[in-house]
Design an enzyme around this catalytic site. Structure first.
Site, PDB file in Angstrom:
ATOM      1  N   ASN A   1       0.814  -1.218   0.000  1.00  0.00           N
ATOM      2  CA  ASN A   1       0.000   0.000   0.000  1.00  0.00           C
ATOM      3  C   ASN A   1       0.841   1.258   0.000  1.00  0.00           C
ATOM      4  O   ASN A   1       0.424   2.296  -0.513  1.00  0.00           O
ATOM      5  CB  ASN A   1      -0.911   0.004   1.235  1.00  0.00           C
ATOM      6  CG  ASN A   1      -1.583   1.334   1.457  1.00  0.00           C
ATOM      7  OD1 ASN A   1      -2.461   1.724   0.688  1.00  0.00           O
ATOM      8  ND2 ASN A   1      -1.193   2.049   2.502  1.00  0.00           N
TER       9      ASN A   1
ATOM     10  N   GLN B   1      -8.533   5.143   1.125  1.00  0.00           N
ATOM     11  CA  GLN B   1      -7.797   4.412   0.091  1.00  0.00           C
ATOM     12  C   GLN B   1      -6.879   5.273  -0.758  1.00  0.00           C
ATOM     13  O   GLN B   1      -6.090   4.727  -1.530  1.00  0.00           O
ATOM     14  CB  GLN B   1      -8.793   3.654  -0.792  1.00  0.00           C
ATOM     15  CG  GLN B   1      -9.556   2.590  -0.004  1.00  0.00           C
ATOM     16  CD  GLN B   1     -10.548   1.808  -0.807  1.00  0.00           C
ATOM     17  OE1 GLN B   1     -10.908   2.196  -1.923  1.00  0.00           O
ATOM     18  NE2 GLN B   1     -11.015   0.685  -0.266  1.00  0.00           N
TER      19      GLN B   1
ATOM     20  N   ASP C   1       1.752   7.026   0.352  1.00  0.00           N
ATOM     21  CA  ASP C   1       0.713   6.172  -0.200  1.00  0.00           C
ATOM     22  C   ASP C   1       0.870   6.012  -1.708  1.00  0.00           C
ATOM     23  O   ASP C   1       0.819   6.992  -2.459  1.00  0.00           O
ATOM     24  CB  ASP C   1      -0.660   6.766   0.111  1.00  0.00           C
ATOM     25  CG  ASP C   1      -1.778   5.761  -0.074  1.00  0.00           C
ATOM     26  OD1 ASP C   1      -1.837   4.800   0.708  1.00  0.00           O
ATOM     27  OD2 ASP C   1      -2.575   5.924  -1.020  1.00  0.00           O
TER      28      ASP C   1
ATOM     29  N   ASP D   1      -0.631  -6.569   3.812  1.00  0.00           N
ATOM     30  CA  ASP D   1      -0.679  -5.521   4.814  1.00  0.00           C
ATOM     31  C   ASP D   1      -1.534  -4.349   4.319  1.00  0.00           C
ATOM     32  O   ASP D   1      -1.483  -3.961   3.150  1.00  0.00           O
ATOM     33  CB  ASP D   1       0.751  -5.038   5.090  1.00  0.00           C
ATOM     34  CG  ASP D   1       0.802  -3.950   6.114  1.00  0.00           C
ATOM     35  OD1 ASP D   1       0.476  -4.218   7.284  1.00  0.00           O
ATOM     36  OD2 ASP D   1       1.147  -2.802   5.746  1.00  0.00           O
TER      37      ASP D   1
ATOM     38  N   HIS E   1      -6.641  -0.220   2.564  1.00  0.00           N
ATOM     39  CA  HIS E   1      -6.221   1.075   2.040  1.00  0.00           C
ATOM     40  C   HIS E   1      -5.868   1.045   0.558  1.00  0.00           C
ATOM     41  O   HIS E   1      -5.363   2.025   0.008  1.00  0.00           O
ATOM     42  CB  HIS E   1      -5.068   1.614   2.883  1.00  0.00           C
ATOM     43  CG  HIS E   1      -5.447   1.759   4.324  1.00  0.00           C
ATOM     44  ND1 HIS E   1      -6.152   2.830   4.811  1.00  0.00           N
ATOM     45  CD2 HIS E   1      -5.289   0.919   5.383  1.00  0.00           C
ATOM     46  CE1 HIS E   1      -6.388   2.667   6.098  1.00  0.00           C
ATOM     47  NE2 HIS E   1      -5.861   1.506   6.466  1.00  0.00           N
TER      48      HIS E   1
ATOM     49  N   GLU F   1      -5.455  -7.917   5.279  1.00  0.00           N
ATOM     50  CA  GLU F   1      -5.649  -7.241   6.555  1.00  0.00           C
ATOM     51  C   GLU F   1      -6.701  -6.148   6.372  1.00  0.00           C
ATOM     52  O   GLU F   1      -6.430  -5.096   5.794  1.00  0.00           O
ATOM     53  CB  GLU F   1      -4.346  -6.635   7.053  1.00  0.00           C
ATOM     54  CG  GLU F   1      -4.514  -5.980   8.410  1.00  0.00           C
ATOM     55  CD  GLU F   1      -3.415  -4.995   8.720  1.00  0.00           C
ATOM     56  OE1 GLU F   1      -3.318  -4.610   9.896  1.00  0.00           O
ATOM     57  OE2 GLU F   1      -2.681  -4.602   7.814  1.00  0.00           O
TER      58      GLU F   1
END
Length: 743
Positions: free
Chosen positions: A134, A194, A203, A233, A237, A265
């Site tokens: 992510n 996200q 990000d 992980d 997001h 996750e």
């Protein structure tokens, strides 16, 4: 990455949970192109923050022999190295701040990672990787040191080693992240969750096909090494469509030829239905946060009877799509779940995790920590590189290798085909019992007093051996014996403990079709003695010529859960008779244990085999020391426990047999060297010359024995060949060959 308080540690990240195994084992018939044989189990050991060498040893010596289906390992990508931070020196969370996709991390090198994957596969264990996709490192980092030497610019969003540049990331008000500081503030806003930064972590713009391709290339590099799946992980997001596009680019695994297993996750708690775990199951399984929290409530409140209502609980996803757990590295630090500091409650919850039919279970082992300093580093050297796991050291958690948990893994594997609990009995709020169809019964006592009650077990009448206390042996029970009569049993469950019995752990052997004649259980040697059978204190041999040779030690030895086999001898390479320095053998071909040791060439020495249990207790063979010599070429020693060289002979079994996918051929017989008719201890034959299956076995000289061949499939189902038992008699020659055809 668990969504908790919006603290802005130097880019700290909170990553969670292990995924559970669920792939079906595939063992092809003996051909040159046969696939790796992997354990047919959905149980995963999550060895979080263990280095690669330690994971390798765990797979070989514990996880594979115990029947674990997979191991989850920490993120292998190169990360930032934080010598100082708000959480101290090299906090655990630095591994969730990747700076490149190179496989040089605080857990080891690329070569060590690859060797670990190979070792785990050789032990029958899949490898799942914690994949951080992510984000990269924290945009607010002030330190730019890394474990592999790669450079990066936190504020410039530049990662040349990938490479990623500024435009590969989300930024404030860029059309994706509508937030002035680009950090998530509204945890129920899908676009913000996200497309903005989680805890100031840079990000990635996963909508970009360029970014998707680079992430997929990293994951495919791991798949090419042999990785079988990923715990993803911070999957919440990443937009579902973006991650689906990445998954579509992944190659099939090398061991089984299927798409990698995915467990995401997705932390629970959002009120927006688009951010609930169940909304993400189209891309793979999800981690069972709600289940873990529910277990803590019932175990702490003394209401185990409420566990019978699990099917009606509001959980994150269906059983088939849940990676179930008692805790993980985030949750144990928050205290939102049970953790190792809870002592017996934590252990009992893990037993229940393996007993109850919900989700694919994983058992967690990390390192110990202070509840007042939850960011502390795992045991490491001054540069931050994690040191080897030592389970005799209180710095590490090692529940996965305990006798009880290994026993429960075997119980779970025996009963996993039954997907519901039956015969539920609540003896008291703290004492319960239930069965898994007709395959196994489990009882749990979460109180300070022993409890005795009569339970309907679902099992056929007979004497069963408790898995928690040691299971079965070829002649009786190593664990507590439980008698079932008329389908019921009077069971005493000790205080703060459990009892688990199943059809594959019965007194004196298993439950498969028996041979056509009564097997003999007589031993061919005296009872072992815990001493070296030399008349004087042994001393190291003297090397008479320079150099070393590779000496491979192979020994047939059956063991109970938690016990390993070692070789120890008179020279320094074999520990100089010091059992603390004995060489541990691999059980990947159980019941054959093996290891290759560099021994001085041109040397005479003596050796014996020993067994060590999880408490360090040592059992010596009862036969005389074996005396051998090396020359200048590699040498191999084939032995059988308690059979001295002077009274042994080599018998090579050749069996011509065709097999279907998932089957292998074994030989089992009336003497200890052939498993004493216990199919669990049968000798696995090699398929290298398929359809002829072969193996050299050491048996006593001048001995008559009976034997038969069996086939085992990936689920452990045994098929005996037809007809009467075969018979053979050895003389005093050094070797014999038997050639048979399946009947």
């Amino acid at each position: 990455m668990k969504l908790r308080s919006r603290r802005l540690l130097a880019g700290s990240v909170s990553a969670v949970a292990a995924l559970a195994a669920g792939l079906t084992a595939i063992t092809l018939p003996g051909t040159a192109s046969a696939a790796t044989s992997l354990n047919n189990s959905d149980v995963t050991a999550n060895l979080w923050s263990w280095n690669w060498d330690s994971v390798s040893a765990a797979c070989t010596n514990h996880l594979g022999p115990a029947g674990y289906g997979a191991v989850q390992v920490a993120p292998p990508a190169e990360s930032v190295s934080l010598a100082t931070s708000d959480s101290g020196v090299h906090p655990w969370w630095e591994i969730y701040q990747p700076v490149s996709y190179n496989l040089t991390s605080r857990f080891g090198t690329r070569a060590e990672f690859s060797s670990m994957v190979t070792a785990c596969h050789n032990a029958g264990v899949r490898v799942y990787v914690d994949a951080v996709v992510n984000h990269m490192a924290g945009a607010n980092n002030t330190l730019t040191t890394t474990y592999g030497g790669s450079t990066f610019s936190p504020s410039g969003y530049s990662y040349p080693a990938v490479p990623y540049v500024y435009d590969d990331f989300h930024h404030a008000n860029d059309g994706y992240c509508s937030d002035d500081d680009a950090v998530i503030d509204d945890w129920n806003n899908v676009s913000e969750v996200q497309n903005c930064m989680l805890l100031s972590l840079s990000d990635l713009k996963t909508q970009s096909s360029t970014v998707q391709t680079k992430i997929a290339a990293y994951l495919n590099d791991l798949v090419g090494i042999g990785v079988d799946g990923f715990r993803v992980d911070a999957a919440k997001h990443v937009a579902k469509a973006d991650f689906a596009a990445i998954i579509a680019k992944l190659n099939n695994t090398t061991a089984e030829g299927v798409k990698p297993y995915i467990a995401q996750e997705i932390f629970t708690g959002a009120s927006n239905s688009e951010l609930l775990p169940s909304a993400f199951t189209s891309n793979g399984d999800v981690l069972g946060f709600s289940y873990a929290m529910g277990l803590k409530t019932q175990f702490n409140n003394g209401t185990l009877g409420n566990l019978s209502t699990i099917p009606s609980w509001s959980l994150d996803a269906t059983s088939a799509q849940t990676a179930a757990m008692v805790t993980n590295h985030d949750l144990e630090r928050d205290g939102t779940t049970l953790r190792y500091q809870d002592g017996t409650k934590y252990t009992l919850a893990n037993y229940f995790l393996l007993a109850y039919p919900y989700g694919q279970p994983f058992v967690y082992d990390g390192f110990t920590f202070s509840t007042s300093s939850t960011g502390q580093s795992p045991p490491a050297d001054s540069s931050g590189f994690v040191t080897d796991t030592d389970c005799t050291n209180s710095a590490w958690q090692c529940l996965t290798r305990s006798t009880g948990v290994k026993g429960m893994v075997a119980w779970h594997n025996t009963t996993q085909s039954v997907t519901s609990a039956s015969n539920w009995t609540t003896t008291s709020g703290n004492v319960i019992g239930f069965s898994r169809g007709s395959l196994g019964w489990f009882g749990l006592n979460n109180s300070s007093s022993a409890s005795t009650a009569t339970y309907t077990t679902g099992l056929a009448d007979g004497v069963y051996c408790d898995r928690i206390t040691g299971g079965a042996s070829s002649t009786g029970c190593n664990g507590t014996a439980i008698t079932v009569s008329g389908g019921t049993a009077s069971v005493t469950i000790p205080a703060n403990s459990a009892v688990a019995i199943d059809v594959n752990a019965t007194s004196g052997g298993g439950t498969t079709t028996s041979p056509t004649a009564s097997p003999s259980a007589s031993a061919t040697s005296a009872s072992p003695s815990p001493s070296v059978t030399t008349s004087a204190t042994p001393s190291p041999s003297v090397t008479t010529s320079a150099g070393t040779v590779a000496a491979t030690f192979n020994v047939y030895a059956t063991t109970t859960t938690g016990t390993d086999v070692y070789v120890v001898g008179s020279n320094a390479a074999l520990g100089s008779w010091d059992t603390a320095n004995a060489v541990k053998l691999s059980a990947s071909g159980y019941p054959i244990w093996t290891s290759t040791v560099s021994i001085p060439s041109g040397t005479s020495f003596e050796y014996k085999y020993i067994k060590k249990d999880s408490s360090g207790n040592v059992t010596w063979e009862s036969n005389a020391n074996r005396s051998v010599s090396t020359g200048t070429s590699a040498i191999s020693f084939d032995n059988s426990w308690n059979v001295a060289n002077a009274s042994a002979t080599a018998v090579t079994f050749n069996e011509t047999a065709t097999t279907s996918t998932g089957q292998n051929v074994y030989v089992v017989g009336s003497i200890d060297s052939l498993g004493a008719w216990n199919t669990a201890n049968a000798i696995p034959l090699s398929s290298a010359s398929y359809p002829t299956w072969s193996k050299l076995v050491i048996v006593p000289q001048s001995t008559t024995f009976t034997y038969k061949y069996i086939k085992k499939d990936a689920s452990g189902t045994v098929t005996w060949e037809s007809g009467s038992n075969r018979s053979y008699t050895t003389g005093t020659a050094s070797a014999y060959t038997i050639s048979d055809t399946w009947k």
